[in-house]
Scaffold this active site. Structure first.
Site, PDB file in Angstrom:
ATOM      1  N   THR A 177       5.169   0.335  -2.483  1.00  9.50           N
ATOM      2  CA  THR A 177       3.991  -0.551  -1.994  1.00  9.50           C
ATOM      3  C   THR A 177       3.205   0.390  -1.120  1.00  9.50           C
ATOM      4  O   THR A 177       2.130   0.481  -1.188  1.00  9.50           O
ATOM      5  CB  THR A 177       4.099  -1.958  -1.449  1.00  9.50           C
ATOM      6  OG1 THR A 177       5.158  -2.505  -2.380  1.00  9.50           O
ATOM      7  CG2 THR A 177       2.858  -2.718  -1.392  1.00  9.50           C
ATOM      8  N   GLY A 178       3.897   1.147  -0.278  1.00  6.75           N
ATOM      9  CA  GLY A 178       3.472   1.987   0.837  1.00  6.75           C
ATOM     10  C   GLY A 178       2.603   3.086   0.182  1.00  6.75           C
ATOM     11  O   GLY A 178       1.452   3.326   0.660  1.00  6.75           O
TER      12      GLY A 178
ATOM     13  N   GLU B 189      17.712   1.616  -1.124  1.00  5.49           N
ATOM     14  CA  GLU B 189      17.521   0.457  -0.194  1.00  5.49           C
ATOM     15  C   GLU B 189      18.121  -0.655  -1.085  1.00  5.49           C
ATOM     16  O   GLU B 189      17.158  -1.158  -1.887  1.00  5.49           O
ATOM     17  CB  GLU B 189      16.225   0.556   0.511  1.00  5.49           C
ATOM     18  CG  GLU B 189      16.387  -0.534   1.406  1.00  5.49           C
ATOM     19  CD  GLU B 189      14.979  -0.903   2.225  1.00  5.49           C
ATOM     20  OE1 GLU B 189      13.839  -1.160   1.409  1.00  5.49           O
ATOM     21  OE2 GLU B 189      14.633  -1.041   3.255  1.00  5.49           O
TER      22      GLU B 189
ATOM     23  N   GLU C 176       5.222   1.265   7.692  1.00  2.00           N
ATOM     24  CA  GLU C 176       6.558   1.101   8.250  1.00  2.00           C
ATOM     25  C   GLU C 176       7.292   0.662   6.859  1.00  2.00           C
ATOM     26  O   GLU C 176       7.271  -0.463   6.348  1.00  2.00           O
ATOM     27  CB  GLU C 176       6.568   0.127   9.234  1.00  2.00           C
ATOM     28  CG  GLU C 176       5.782   0.178  10.543  1.00  2.00           C
ATOM     29  CD  GLU C 176       6.405   1.276  11.323  1.00  2.00           C
ATOM     30  OE1 GLU C 176       7.427   1.535  11.259  1.00  2.00           O
ATOM     31  OE2 GLU C 176       5.538   1.790  12.158  1.00  2.00           O
TER      32      GLU C 176
ATOM     33  N   CYS D 162      14.843  -3.519   7.610  1.00  2.00           N
ATOM     34  CA  CYS D 162      14.621  -2.092   7.116  1.00  2.00           C
ATOM     35  C   CYS D 162      15.467  -1.262   7.868  1.00  2.00           C
ATOM     36  O   CYS D 162      15.954  -0.137   7.375  1.00  2.00           O
ATOM     37  CB  CYS D 162      13.021  -1.815   7.327  1.00  2.00           C
ATOM     38  SG  CYS D 162      12.735  -2.450   9.408  1.00  2.00           S
TER      39      CYS D 162
ATOM     40  N   LYS E 250      -2.548 -10.223   6.524  1.00  5.32           N
ATOM     41  CA  LYS E 250      -2.099 -11.114   5.241  1.00  5.32           C
ATOM     42  C   LYS E 250      -0.309 -11.028   5.443  1.00  5.32           C
ATOM     43  O   LYS E 250       0.084 -10.190   5.312  1.00  5.32           O
ATOM     44  CB  LYS E 250      -2.460 -10.366   4.251  1.00  5.32           C
ATOM     45  CG  LYS E 250      -2.143 -11.154   2.994  1.00  5.32           C
ATOM     46  CD  LYS E 250      -2.071 -10.256   1.599  1.00  5.32           C
ATOM     47  CE  LYS E 250      -0.765  -9.753   1.290  1.00  5.32           C
ATOM     48  NZ  LYS E 250       0.146 -10.926   0.953  1.00  5.32           N
TER      49      LYS E 250
ATOM     50  N   GLY F  14       6.450  -2.956   4.495  1.00  2.90           N
ATOM     51  CA  GLY F  14       7.018  -3.376   3.592  1.00  2.90           C
ATOM     52  C   GLY F  14       7.717  -2.025   2.657  1.00  2.90           C
ATOM     53  O   GLY F  14       8.083  -1.192   3.141  1.00  2.90           O
ATOM     54  N   GLY F  15       7.938  -2.334   1.384  1.00  2.00           N
ATOM     55  CA  GLY F  15       8.633  -1.478   0.695  1.00  2.00           C
ATOM     56  C   GLY F  15       7.819  -0.269   0.475  1.00  2.00           C
ATOM     57  O   GLY F  15       6.555  -0.106   0.583  1.00  2.00           O
TER      58      GLY F  15
ATOM     59  N   GLU G  11       3.441 -13.437   0.604  1.00  2.00           N
ATOM     60  CA  GLU G  11       3.460 -14.667  -0.059  1.00  2.00           C
ATOM     61  C   GLU G  11       4.352 -15.716   0.060  1.00  2.00           C
ATOM     62  O   GLU G  11       3.934 -16.723   0.375  1.00  2.00           O
ATOM     63  CB  GLU G  11       3.376 -14.375  -1.671  1.00  2.00           C
ATOM     64  CG  GLU G  11       2.372 -13.559  -2.307  1.00  2.00           C
ATOM     65  CD  GLU G  11       2.685 -12.070  -2.120  1.00  2.00           C
ATOM     66  OE1 GLU G  11       3.176 -11.751  -1.133  1.00  2.00           O
ATOM     67  OE2 GLU G  11       2.525 -11.353  -3.006  1.00  2.00           O
TER      68      GLU G  11
END
Ligand code: NAD
Length: 490
Positions: A231-232, A383, A249, A286, A174, A227-228, A177
């Site tokens: 979210t991780g 970040e 990651e 990142c 995926k 991702g962030g 978006e």
């Protein structure tokens, strides 16, 4: 404008949701494409297809040579189309064309690297007692769900797809978006090279629904996420329900340490590295060297040169070949970055350059540098993921190491010095997964990518990335079976 589709079980599919998402060019705010908006049901259909392809239809029994051949074909076709792919990223993500060309070439190399690795020796053999021959084989994990961010839409996808397919997994991927276009185009290649139906699937849609389903669904054996960090953490919690293998990651706040023991000419070059460390891809990297740690004695000479060069960066539409820095990905993200800039000013940091939104249209922010910071400021700790550099100063080696490691993150870091032993001492102490001496940012598909601490779990790329899609199985063979079938004891 025809609505772009998902790719599930070897077919291009429009979501039953009936919804369509507009894809925006962040430099002009124009709609550049419409894509079908996937739903949880679409994610489930893709997962079932991948599950069947692995467990029923036999992708899990393919030969490495066959997989290598398919991956090589993808690499060849992608290489033939570098130009068209390279134009997509500036359009959809905003990055400068020169960076985009590099990304596509990197993706070609990733497919080639993993095509090669698929056929290389693996496993171990052990000398054990009791007339047993023991050995270890590697097995595919099975069905892999993969979730990709918007900052490197193609490269981040390929560094998941290529090792997973080489390792014999089936995949549901995926994109973010905002940036599905290059991955949709890659699937046009995947569609024609001859992967069996269900082996590679593309789902589109929101993270909170479609992405969350990949992390949750019990038929998915492994979830790979970039991702962030917030979210991780959600993904890890969700994956824990079925104890999925998980690789994450995540974010970073990486230190770029510059010591005084270089002559000024070299220090000026270091300024260039500092520029590349933070302003590449608009700071949406990142591993960005978002904290510049300068030895106090160097500050007066170094900072004016740094600011001068930051002010000279050509900001504009990524499609313009002269552009060195493009727009941020979206208005929402630009507001987040501008908010951090306000916070920095409120907290008393000194704005040395930039700080403003640029142009009437598009999501541009001028290259921004803050001095006079303290370690407790939010712009130093968090970040920002934008073109914002914060400068910290240190007294000596010990101080530099302490400040560098004073972070929840541990993704990357660099040290600049002409003292080779000092460089190695500092790197040894740096709690980070990707490090450099006297340079910042060159990384290679052969080497592992990932972080310490809250920058993630596991590694992508290189043999480490390949093995993250494999289980390890030990096999013990009785070398002493008697005709009766009984084990002969000595
Ligand atoms: P994000 O976490 O918002 O989104 C990343 C992906 O996760 C997107 O595809 C999104 O749709 C999906 N997602 C969002 N919520 C989800 C949920 N609840 N469940 C499942 N999937 C979900 O991050 P972003 O803003 O797109 O990317 C920026 C972040 O990515 C930064 O923090 C950056 O440091 C990090 N990043 C890390 C690396 C690395 O290699 N360590 C590389 C690139 C980006």
């Amino acid at each position: 404008m025809s609505v772009k589709q998902m790719y599930i079980q070897g077919k291009w599919i429009t979501s039953g949701s009936g919804k369509v998402r507009n894809i925006i060019n962040p430099a002009t705010e124009e709609i550049i494409a419409e894509v079908t908006e996937g739903s949880v049901e679409d994610a489930q259909a893709a997962i079932q297809a991948a599950h069947k392809a692995f467990y029923v239809d036999g992708w899990g029994d393919t030969h490495a040579r066959h997989r290598a051949h398919l991956l090589s074909m993808v690499a060849d076709k992608l290489e033939k189309d570098v130009e068209a792919f390279s134009l997509l990223e500036p359009l959809n993500n905003g990055k400068p064309l020169s960076e985009s060309i590099y990304d596509v070439e990197d993706a070609v190399n990733q497919f080639r690297y993993y095509a090669g690795l698929a056929t290389k020796p693996s496993g171990q053999v052990y000398d054990v007692p009791d007339d047993i021959q023991a050995y270890v084989v590697r097995d595919a994990i099975g069905v892999a769900g993969q979730i990709v961010p918007w900052n490197y839409p193609l490269v981040m996808a390929v560094q998941k797809l290529a090792p997973a397919l080489a390792a014999e997994c089936t995949v549901i991927i995926k994109p973010a978006e905002q940036t599905p276009l290059s991955l949709i185009k890659l699937f046009e290649i995947i569609d024609v090279v001859g992967f069996p139906s269900g082996v590679v699937n593309l789902v589109l849609g929101e993270g909170a629904t479609v992405g969350a389903e990949l992390a949750r669904n019990p038929l998915v054996d492994k979830i790979a996420f970039t991702g962030g960090t917030v979210t991780g953490k959600k993904i890890m919690k969700s994956a824990a329900e079925t104890l999925k293998k998980t690789s994450l990651e995540l974010g970073g706040k990486s230190p770029n340490i510059v010591f005084e023991d270089a002559d000024f000419e070299t220090a000026v070059d270091y300024a260039l590295y500092a520029i590349f460390a933070i302003f590449a891809n608009q700071g949406q990297v990142c591993s960005a060297g978002s904290r510049l740690l300068l030895q106090e004695s160097l500050y007066e000479k170094f900072v004016p040169e740094l600011v001068k060069r930051a002010n000279e960066i050509a900001v504009g539409n990524g499609m313009d070949p002269d552009t060195e820095m493009g727009p941020l990905i979206s208005n929402q993200h630009m507001q987040k970055v501008l908010n951090y800039i306000s916070l920095g000013k409120e907290d008393g940091a000194e704005l040395l350059c930039g700080g403003d939104q640029l142009f009437e249209k598009g999501f541009f922010i001028a290259p921004t540098i803050f001095g006079n910071t303290t370690p407790d400021m939010r712009i130093v700790k968090e970040e920002i993921f934008g073109p914002v550099l914060v400068i910290q100063t240190f007294k000596d080696e010990e101080d530099a190491i302490r400040l560098a490691n004073d972070s929840l993150y541990g993704l990357a870091g660099a040290v600049f010095t002409s003292d080779g032993a000092k460089a190695q001492r500092v790197i040894r102490k740096l709690r980070a997964g990707i490090t450099w001496i006297n340079t910042y940012h060159p990384t290679f598909n052969e080497a592992p990518w990932g972080g310490y601490k809250q920058s993630g779990i596991g590694r992508e790329l290189g043999t480490f990335g390949f093995e993250s899609y494999q289980e390890v199985k030990q096999v013990n063979i009785n070398l002493n079976v008697q005709p009766s079938g009984w084990f002969k004891r000595k």
